[in-house]
Design a protein around this motif. Structure first.
Motif, PDB file in Angstrom:
ATOM      1  N   ASP A 205       0.813  -1.217   0.000  1.00 21.00           N
ATOM      2  CA  ASP A 205       0.000   0.000   0.000  1.00 21.00           C
ATOM      3  C   ASP A 205       0.844   1.263   0.000  1.00 21.00           C
ATOM      4  O   ASP A 205       0.336   2.352  -0.229  1.00 21.00           O
ATOM      5  N   ARG A 206       2.127   1.128   0.268  1.00 15.28           N
ATOM      6  CA  ARG A 206       3.046   2.253   0.478  1.00 15.28           C
ATOM      7  C   ARG A 206       2.399   3.245   1.441  1.00 15.28           C
ATOM      8  O   ARG A 206       2.218   4.430   1.159  1.00 15.28           O
ATOM      9  N   ALA A 207       2.049   2.728   2.617  1.00 10.31           N
ATOM     10  CA  ALA A 207       1.371   3.528   3.633  1.00 10.31           C
ATOM     11  C   ALA A 207       1.773   3.027   5.011  1.00 10.31           C
ATOM     12  O   ALA A 207       2.240   1.896   5.176  1.00 10.31           O
ATOM     13  N   LEU A 208       1.601   3.897   5.995  1.00 13.75           N
ATOM     14  CA  LEU A 208       1.826   3.528   7.387  1.00 13.75           C
ATOM     15  C   LEU A 208       0.480   3.247   8.047  1.00 13.75           C
ATOM     16  O   LEU A 208      -0.438   4.074   7.977  1.00 13.75           O
TER      17      LEU A 208
ATOM     18  N   VAL B  33      -5.857   4.470  11.757  1.00  9.70           N
ATOM     19  CA  VAL B  33      -5.585   5.499  10.758  1.00  9.70           C
ATOM     20  C   VAL B  33      -4.501   5.041   9.784  1.00  9.70           C
ATOM     21  O   VAL B  33      -3.756   4.092  10.053  1.00  9.70           O
ATOM     22  N   LEU B  34      -4.432   5.736   8.643  1.00 11.64           N
ATOM     23  CA  LEU B  34      -3.417   5.497   7.622  1.00 11.64           C
ATOM     24  C   LEU B  34      -2.668   6.790   7.332  1.00 11.64           C
ATOM     25  O   LEU B  34      -3.268   7.867   7.276  1.00 11.64           O
ATOM     26  N   PHE B  35      -1.357   6.666   7.132  1.00 13.13           N
ATOM     27  CA  PHE B  35      -0.537   7.780   6.664  1.00 13.13           C
ATOM     28  C   PHE B  35       0.039   7.417   5.299  1.00 13.13           C
ATOM     29  O   PHE B  35       0.499   6.290   5.096  1.00 13.13           O
ATOM     30  N   ASN B  36       0.028   8.371   4.365  1.00 12.00           N
ATOM     31  CA  ASN B  36       0.725   8.189   3.092  1.00 12.00           C
ATOM     32  C   ASN B  36       2.183   8.586   3.261  1.00 12.00           C
ATOM     33  O   ASN B  36       2.507   9.468   4.053  1.00 12.00           O
ATOM     34  N   VAL B  37       3.051   7.941   2.487  1.00 11.77           N
ATOM     35  CA  VAL B  37       4.473   8.279   2.531  1.00 11.77           C
ATOM     36  C   VAL B  37       4.957   8.663   1.137  1.00 11.77           C
ATOM     37  O   VAL B  37       4.470   8.152   0.127  1.00 11.77           O
ATOM     38  N   THR B  38       5.899   9.593   1.080  1.00 10.47           N
ATOM     39  CA  THR B  38       6.576   9.961  -0.155  1.00 10.47           C
ATOM     40  C   THR B  38       8.007   9.453  -0.059  1.00 10.47           C
ATOM     41  O   THR B  38       8.703   9.725   0.914  1.00 10.47           O
ATOM     42  N   LEU B  39       8.431   8.704  -1.075  1.00  9.83           N
ATOM     43  CA  LEU B  39       9.758   8.100  -1.068  1.00  9.83           C
ATOM     44  C   LEU B  39      10.643   8.730  -2.140  1.00  9.83           C
ATOM     45  O   LEU B  39      10.171   9.124  -3.208  1.00  9.83           O
ATOM     46  N   PHE B  40      11.917   8.802  -1.854  1.00  4.53           N
ATOM     47  CA  PHE B  40      12.934   9.360  -2.733  1.00  4.53           C
ATOM     48  C   PHE B  40      13.661   8.182  -3.374  1.00  4.53           C
ATOM     49  O   PHE B  40      14.164   7.305  -2.680  1.00  4.53           O
TER      50      PHE B  40
END
Length: 407
Positions: free
Chosen positions: A379-382, A391-398
């Motif tokens: 999901d690329r989420a926390l 709850v869910l958090f979105n993450v941005t990856l480099f």
């Protein structure tokens, strides 16, 4: 990239359930962004990009006929997904000719899709559909050349549900297929053996359980993980890790994590027998804990998912009792400095390079007390348990693009 169906579904369900819409907002769409392109001392091309946050796909509504066709077959959505990948792939020096071909093919297909209302009978729809699918496959293969990502930003949270006690865990399986969106729910940090299963996020929000499991042992803490169809958890009042199969209802493996503190010897700042944290990322299964031998500082161990044998360990200098929570992304451990308001990702340790750095990545602790925070690579989420809120958090990856010269 398309947001997982379970996250899209929960946004609608949250609104239908009467939740505050402000809690279900996703930030504006950000495309793939190229940060730099340079050569390293060996002459290899090194390019860096930032992956977009997962968000809702837009749709072209030029006409009712076109809209119906595109919504039915999802061709326009696939084109919307593929277009942002081109600036990334353009930086890939060895495939310049291939990228030019991709650009021309996408441009041609986009023209066809835009003009399909006027010339609805001029194209073989199945052939067009297969061309889009083939193009998507080829582009996705190229995207596999992206290295694992580095955490840059955390946004959210999205409130999925309010239930249970202040402490608990909920999760999905990062190795499950796209059609398998089962959710597992484990309330409380001790004195419990009941795991509740839901077939989907929708069922989880509505409370429609599909099955319950009565584990053979009570668990300790809230730092469990479901990985490849099995539940991994810390057995209460011990440093023993249990692997439990949901399919067979049996314990498949159990092993003592040597020297690991347990039963509130080295918990996170909130306590709750959170001494041993089990987690998974793109690389595999991990255990995070502390030992007397490492002066109470965090130890990271990569585990064999079948036998629970420790494959390799890394000793950090960060005190476990000073950490709010932690999670792994692409072999790097990220540690928060608190479980309360004002928490941020403060420290990271790379198992690839055996090096650490201090970071400053804030996130919104909306309900003031986090007792579980785990990354889901699919999901690329926390996933988080925030004071009785799931709850869910979105993450941005480099990301860094690999060239074929890289080993």
């Amino acid at each position: 990239m398309r947001a997982p169906a379970n996250i899209l579904n929960l946004l609608l369900l949250s609104l239908l359930a009467g939740l505050d819409p402000s809690k279900t907002q996703i930030s504006p769409k950000e495309g793939w962004q190229v940060y730099s392109s340079a050569q390293d001392p060996d002459g290899r091309c090194i390019c860096t990009v930032v992956a977009p946050e997962q968000n809702l796909c837009s749709r072209d509504a030029k006409s009712r006929q076109l809209r119906q066709l595109l919504e039915k077959q999802e061709l326009k959505e696939k084109m919307d997904e593929l277009l942002p990948l081109i600036p990334v792939l353009e930086q890939y020096k060895t495939d310049a000719k291939l990228i030019t071909q991709f650009k021309e093919e996408i441009r041609n297909l986009s023209t066809v899709l835009t003009g399909i209302q006027e010339e609805i009978g001029a194209y073989d729809y199945e052939e067009l559909h297969q061309r889009v699918l083939s193009l998507e496959t080829r582009l996705r293969d190229c995207m596999k050349k992206l290295t694992c990502g580095k955490l840059m930003k955390i946004t959210g949270p999205i409130t999925v549900k309010i239930s249970g006690t202040r402490f608990g865990a909920w999760m999905t399986d990062p190795l499950a297929s796209e059609k398998n969106n089962r959710v597992w729910y484990m309330d409380s940090y001790t004195n419990n053996k009941i795991v509740r299963e839901y077939k989907s996020i929708a069922d989880f929000v509505s409370g429609a359980e599909s099955r319950t499991y009565n584990l053979p042992f009570k668990w300790a803490g809230t730092n469990h993980v479901v990985y490849n169809g099995s539940l991994y958890f810390n057995k209460y009042q011990s440093n023993i890790i249990i692997k439990y199969s949901f399919d067979t209802g049996r314990v498949l493996a159990q092993r003592s994590l040597e020297y690991a503190g347990f039963h509130n010897v080295y918990p996170y700042t909130w306590g709750g027998f959170s001494d041993i944290d089990l987690m998974a990322d793109e690389i595999g299964l991990w255990a995070v804990y502390a030992t007397n031998q490492n002066a109470g500082n965090i130890v990271i161990s990569q585990l064999n998912q079948d036998t629970l044998e420790v494959l390799k360990s890394w000793s950090t200098g960060y005190p476990k009792r000073s950490a709010g929570e932690s999670f792994m992304i692409c072999g790097t451990l990220y540690v928060t400095n608190s479980h309360l308001t004002g928490a941020k990702v403060y420290y990271s340790y790379s198992t690839k390079t055996s090096t650490y750095e201090y970071t400053d990545i804030p996130f919104h602790n909306q309900y003031f007390h986090i007792s579980m925070l785990d990354y889901n690579a699919r999901d690329r989420a926390l996933y988080a348990w925030n004071n009785g809120h799931q709850v869910l958090f979105n993450v941005t990856l480099f990301h860094v693009i690999k060239t074929e010269d890289d080993t």
